[in-house]
Design an enzyme around this catalytic site. Structure first.
Site, PDB file in Angstrom:
ATOM      1  N   ARG A  41       0.834  -1.205   0.000  1.00 29.47           N
ATOM      2  CA  ARG A  41       0.000   0.000   0.000  1.00 29.47           C
ATOM      3  C   ARG A  41       0.874   1.262   0.000  1.00 29.47           C
ATOM      4  NH1 ARG A  41      -5.651   0.227   3.407  1.00 29.47           N
ATOM      5  NH2 ARG A  41      -6.828   0.428   1.480  1.00 29.47           N
ATOM      6  N   SER A 130      -9.855   7.316  13.299  1.00 28.12           N
ATOM      7  CA  SER A 130     -10.738   6.168  13.066  1.00 28.12           C
ATOM      8  C   SER A 130     -12.038   6.382  13.829  1.00 28.12           C
ATOM      9  CB  SER A 130     -10.122   4.877  13.603  1.00 28.12           C
ATOM     10  OG  SER A 130      -8.825   4.695  13.141  1.00 28.12           O
ATOM     11  N   CYS A 275     -18.637   1.889   6.448  1.00 34.13           N
ATOM     12  CA  CYS A 275     -18.969   2.523   7.722  1.00 34.13           C
ATOM     13  C   CYS A 275     -20.370   2.276   8.253  1.00 34.13           C
ATOM     14  CB  CYS A 275     -18.755   4.027   7.608  1.00 34.13           C
ATOM     15  SG  CYS A 275     -17.017   4.423   7.461  1.00 34.13           S
TER      16      CYS A 275
HETATM   17  C1  UDX Z   1     -11.351   4.234   8.054  1.00 37.35           C
HETATM   18  C2  UDX Z   1     -11.365   4.498   9.530  1.00 37.35           C
HETATM   19  O1  UDX Z   1     -10.080   4.540  10.016  1.00 37.35           O
HETATM   20  C3  UDX Z   1     -12.274   3.532  10.205  1.00 37.35           C
HETATM   21  O2  UDX Z   1     -12.346   3.711  11.561  1.00 37.35           O
HETATM   22  C4  UDX Z   1     -13.568   3.840   9.623  1.00 37.35           C
HETATM   23  O3  UDX Z   1     -14.604   3.334  10.353  1.00 37.35           O
HETATM   24  C5  UDX Z   1     -13.538   3.362   8.216  1.00 37.35           C
HETATM   25  O4  UDX Z   1     -12.652   4.142   7.550  1.00 37.35           O
HETATM   26  P1  UDX Z   1     -10.162   3.089   6.251  1.00 37.35           P
HETATM   27  O5  UDX Z   1      -9.177   4.169   6.044  1.00 37.35           O
HETATM   28  O6  UDX Z   1     -11.306   2.995   5.306  1.00 37.35           O
HETATM   29  O7  UDX Z   1     -10.691   3.170   7.717  1.00 37.35           O
HETATM   30  O8  UDX Z   1      -9.535   1.679   6.448  1.00 37.35           O
HETATM   31  P2  UDX Z   1      -8.469   0.958   5.595  1.00 37.35           P
HETATM   32  O9  UDX Z   1      -8.513   1.432   4.195  1.00 37.35           O
HETATM   33  O10 UDX Z   1      -8.617  -0.472   5.923  1.00 37.35           O
HETATM   34  O11 UDX Z   1      -7.094   1.523   6.186  1.00 37.35           O
HETATM   35  C6  UDX Z   1      -6.563   1.215   7.408  1.00 37.35           C
HETATM   36  C7  UDX Z   1      -5.053   1.046   7.228  1.00 37.35           C
HETATM   37  O12 UDX Z   1      -4.456   0.866   8.510  1.00 37.35           O
HETATM   38  C8  UDX Z   1      -4.656  -0.155   6.374  1.00 37.35           C
HETATM   39  O13 UDX Z   1      -3.888   0.274   5.268  1.00 37.35           O
HETATM   40  C9  UDX Z   1      -3.849  -1.025   7.327  1.00 37.35           C
HETATM   41  O14 UDX Z   1      -2.765  -1.698   6.708  1.00 37.35           O
HETATM   42  C10 UDX Z   1      -3.371  -0.012   8.338  1.00 37.35           C
HETATM   43  N1  UDX Z   1      -3.008  -0.603   9.632  1.00 37.35           N
HETATM   44  C11 UDX Z   1      -3.863  -1.424  10.264  1.00 37.35           C
HETATM   45  C12 UDX Z   1      -1.778  -0.294  10.191  1.00 37.35           C
HETATM   46  O15 UDX Z   1      -0.973   0.440   9.614  1.00 37.35           O
HETATM   47  N2  UDX Z   1      -1.475  -0.831  11.413  1.00 37.35           N
HETATM   48  C13 UDX Z   1      -2.295  -1.686  12.066  1.00 37.35           C
HETATM   49  O16 UDX Z   1      -1.959  -2.156  13.145  1.00 37.35           O
HETATM   50  C14 UDX Z   1      -3.542  -1.994  11.480  1.00 37.35           C
HETATM   51  C1  UDX Z   2     -20.351   7.555   4.732  1.00 36.24           C
HETATM   52  C2  UDX Z   2     -20.693   8.940   5.293  1.00 36.24           C
HETATM   53  O1  UDX Z   2     -21.469   9.651   4.328  1.00 36.24           O
HETATM   54  C3  UDX Z   2     -19.433   9.692   5.638  1.00 36.24           C
HETATM   55  O2  UDX Z   2     -19.755  10.951   6.239  1.00 36.24           O
HETATM   56  C4  UDX Z   2     -18.613   8.857   6.608  1.00 36.24           C
HETATM   57  O3  UDX Z   2     -17.407   9.510   6.911  1.00 36.24           O
HETATM   58  C5  UDX Z   2     -18.332   7.495   6.020  1.00 36.24           C
HETATM   59  O4  UDX Z   2     -19.551   6.853   5.664  1.00 36.24           O
HETATM   60  P1  UDX Z   2     -19.519   6.635   2.402  1.00 36.24           P
HETATM   61  O5  UDX Z   2     -19.825   5.286   2.973  1.00 36.24           O
HETATM   62  O6  UDX Z   2     -18.196   6.855   1.755  1.00 36.24           O
HETATM   63  O7  UDX Z   2     -19.651   7.749   3.526  1.00 36.24           O
HETATM   64  O8  UDX Z   2     -20.615   6.977   1.294  1.00 36.24           O
HETATM   65  P2  UDX Z   2     -22.103   7.552   1.300  1.00 36.24           P
HETATM   66  O9  UDX Z   2     -22.180   8.569   0.242  1.00 36.24           O
HETATM   67  O10 UDX Z   2     -22.542   7.950   2.638  1.00 36.24           O
HETATM   68  O11 UDX Z   2     -22.952   6.308   0.797  1.00 36.24           O
HETATM   69  C6  UDX Z   2     -23.135   5.145   1.581  1.00 36.24           C
HETATM   70  C7  UDX Z   2     -24.074   4.192   0.882  1.00 36.24           C
HETATM   71  O12 UDX Z   2     -25.400   4.689   0.880  1.00 36.24           O
HETATM   72  C8  UDX Z   2     -23.736   3.919  -0.583  1.00 36.24           C
HETATM   73  O13 UDX Z   2     -23.922   2.551  -0.863  1.00 36.24           O
HETATM   74  C9  UDX Z   2     -24.737   4.766  -1.329  1.00 36.24           C
HETATM   75  O14 UDX Z   2     -24.988   4.299  -2.627  1.00 36.24           O
HETATM   76  C10 UDX Z   2     -25.934   4.647  -0.433  1.00 36.24           C
HETATM   77  N1  UDX Z   2     -26.906   5.746  -0.582  1.00 36.24           N
HETATM   78  C11 UDX Z   2     -26.541   7.017  -0.277  1.00 36.24           C
HETATM   79  C12 UDX Z   2     -28.218   5.458  -0.967  1.00 36.24           C
HETATM   80  O15 UDX Z   2     -28.566   4.312  -1.232  1.00 36.24           O
HETATM   81  N2  UDX Z   2     -29.104   6.497  -1.059  1.00 36.24           N
HETATM   82  C13 UDX Z   2     -28.766   7.785  -0.771  1.00 36.24           C
HETATM   83  O16 UDX Z   2     -29.640   8.666  -0.853  1.00 36.24           O
HETATM   84  C14 UDX Z   2     -27.439   8.060  -0.361  1.00 36.24           C
END
Ligand code: UDX
Ligand code: UDX
Length: 458
Positions: A41, A130, A275
């Site tokens: 990554r 997070s 999320c």
């Molecule tokens: C984020 C937020 O951090 C999480 O809390 C939220 O609910 C979802 O979005 P996200 O960035 O989407 O997470 O997660 P991910 O893309 O899985 O990235 C997390 C990274 O942390 C990974 O690249 C993983 O390798 C890294 N990681 C994990 C570390 O570097 N150390 C660890 O011990 C565990």
């Molecule tokens: C969400 C929150 O919006 C963001 O604030 C938080 O930090 C992370 O979680 P994300 O999951 O990236 O963001 O996308 P979002 O645009 O919220 O969509 C989530 C899901 O809901 C998608 O599958 C989308 O297609 C769906 N959606 C969204 C619907 O089905 N209808 C809508 O009107 C809006």
């Protein structure tokens, strides 16, 4: 220059990477380093082929990388060097033991806190980026400040509200930035340090300061409310289908009420993303652990409706395709959990594909960005699926098309050409209500959309 010039982010994922890139681009006076245990990554963040697809992200990264933005696997060095550490490691739903399937798995968070403690040689501000259960900061502080090194760690909660597909825009022009800290002189000082970073480009009135627990809980609550709006309109979509009401008209009508507002009322095959489900289940778990069972039940129903909506979509396909899809070619248009991202986490498409495969359908999947992730999601079953970059090739010879992601390009396809190449009767199931249903019907398709009266020729 303040004494807080060295920013570290642990976790180079969907949140950590773009957020830090934006901070570095906007704050050339800060040195921003992003570290991750995942070498591949980090290598990707250092290449021309970033590990995530996000419109506009390439430019932001290019503006700062090598200048004041660095991606590295040297977590220990990064910790030693940093004044402020954002922690953005993943907090998935626990899959084992107590709270399995509901509670947040905090093992990476705790491990990271211990890592910070092990390698720190001076005081630091630790920022929760997070999404975490409310009161996690308390546990973090106990781990960090119970040290024999005489070091002080101030924990601040700064949840990220960016949505995928619009991350760059959301970071550049956020509705608000929430910063929670203790109501003590040190807590307020730590909050201010974080606020000053964002104030470089975000108007001060959009920086909201609160206590730590409010900040932690606000993130879970925001996601729960957003998801709840989708489940609410999706529940009404089922009623529309049997009453000749049109869900888009209902959504428009209620959305013009300024108390309700128009956003997040788009009926769909179901929400996905990393999320919503995870955070709601986490909220549910927390409520139950405080004995608030009615509150837990209330929020849990948001997830239940979402799962029902996905299952209902497949049931509808089956029922309308003469109760069998066995051996039938079905083209899924889109696999990403929403448009403009390659992310497929919790995408409704995963469940839909599995259910169709269980019915022995011949599934072919097309998506402009998400095919690699989709293959990983389907694991062993990926081999049962045909993969096509080109939607026309996917639809050729198909009995049905199901739109699962609202990619703009699907609206502009030549459906006349598609119809000519399909088996008859040809079906379209629009799980995103993006196509021109009447036009498709007139071409000869049988059209089933979410929350609309079916348009069928038989
Ligand atoms: C984020 C937020 O951090 C999480 O809390 C939220 O609910 C979802 O979005 P996200 O960035 O989407 O997470 O997660 P991910 O893309 O899985 O990235 C997390 C990274 O942390 C990974 O690249 C993983 O390798 C890294 N990681 C994990 C570390 O570097 N150390 C660890 O011990 C565990
Ligand atoms: C969400 C929150 O919006 C963001 O604030 C938080 O930090 C992370 O979680 P994300 O999951 O990236 O963001 O996308 P979002 O645009 O919220 O969509 C989530 C899901 O809901 C998608 O599958 C989308 O297609 C769906 N959606 C969204 C619907 O089905 N209808 C809508 O009107 C809006």
């Amino acid at each position: 220059m303040s004494n807080y010039d060295h920013i570290l982010c642990i976790g180079a994922g969907y949140v950590g990477g773009p957020t830090m890139a934006m901070i570095a681009a906007k704050c050339p006076h800060l040195k921003v380093t992003v570290v991750d245990i995942n070498e591949a990554r980090i290598a990707a963040w250092n290449s021309d082929d970033l590990p995530i697809y996000e419109p506009g992200l390439d430019e932001v990264v290019r503006a700062a990388r090598g200048r004041n933005l660095f991606f590295s696997t040297d977590i220990e060095g990064g910790i030693r060097d940093a004044d402020v550490i954002f922690v953005s490691v993943n907090t998935p739903t626990k899959t084992f033991g107590q709270g399995a399937g509901r509670a947040a798995d905090l093992q990476y968070w705790e491990k990271t806190a211990r890592q910070i403690l092990a390698h720190a040689t001076r005081d630091k501000i630790v920022v929760e980026k997070s999404t975490l259960p409310v009161r996690t900061a308390q546990a973090m502080e106990r781990i960090l400040n119970g040290n024999a090194k005489g070091l002080r760690f101030d924990v601040v909660s700064n949840p990220e509200f960016l949505a995928e597909g619009t991350a760059v825009k959301d970071l550049e022009d956020p509705d608000r930035i929430l910063i929670g800290g203790h109501e003590t002189p040190e807590g307020r000082r730590a909050r201010r340090v974080i606020a000053d970073i964002y104030a470089t480009w975000v108007p001060r009135e959009r920086l909201i300061e609160s206590n730590l627990w409010s900040a932690e809980l606000s993130k879970l609550t925001a996601n729960a409310f957003l998801a709840q709006r989708i489940s609410s309109i999706n529940s009404i979509s089922a009623l529309c289908e049997v009453t000749e009401a049109d869900v888009d008209e209902v959504a428009y009508a209620i959305g013009t009420d300024s108390r309700i507002g128009p956003r997040f009322l788009k009926a769909s095959v179901g929400f996905g993303g990393s999320c919503f489900k995870k955070d709601i289940l986490n909220l549910v778990y927390i409520c139950r652990s405080y004995g608030l069972n009615e509150v837990a039940d209330y929020w849990e129903s948001v997830v239940a409706i979402n799962e029902w909506q996905q299952a209902r979509f497949v049931r509808n396909m089956l029922a309308n395709m003469f109760n069998t899809v066995a051996g039938k070619r079905i083209a899924l248009f889109g696999f990403a959990f929403k448009a403009d991202t390659g992310d497929t986490r919790e995408s409704a498409a995963i469940g839909v594909t599995r259910q169709l495969l269980a019915e022995h359908a011949r599934v072919v999947i097309t998506d402009p960005k998400a095919i690699e992730n989709a293959k990983a999601d389907l694991g062993d079953q990926a081999g049962l699926v045909e993969w096509q970059e080109d939607p026309y090739a996917a639809a050729a010879g198909a009995h049905a098309i199901a739109v699962l992601t609202e990619w703009k390009q699907y609206k502009d396809l030549d459906f006349g050409r598609i119809f000519a190449g399909m088996e008859k009767p040809a079906f379209v199931f629009d799980g995103r209500n993006i196509l021109d249903h009447q036009r498709l019907f007139e071409m000869g398709f049988n059209v089933f959309a979410i929350g609309k009266t079916p348009l069928k020729h038989f």
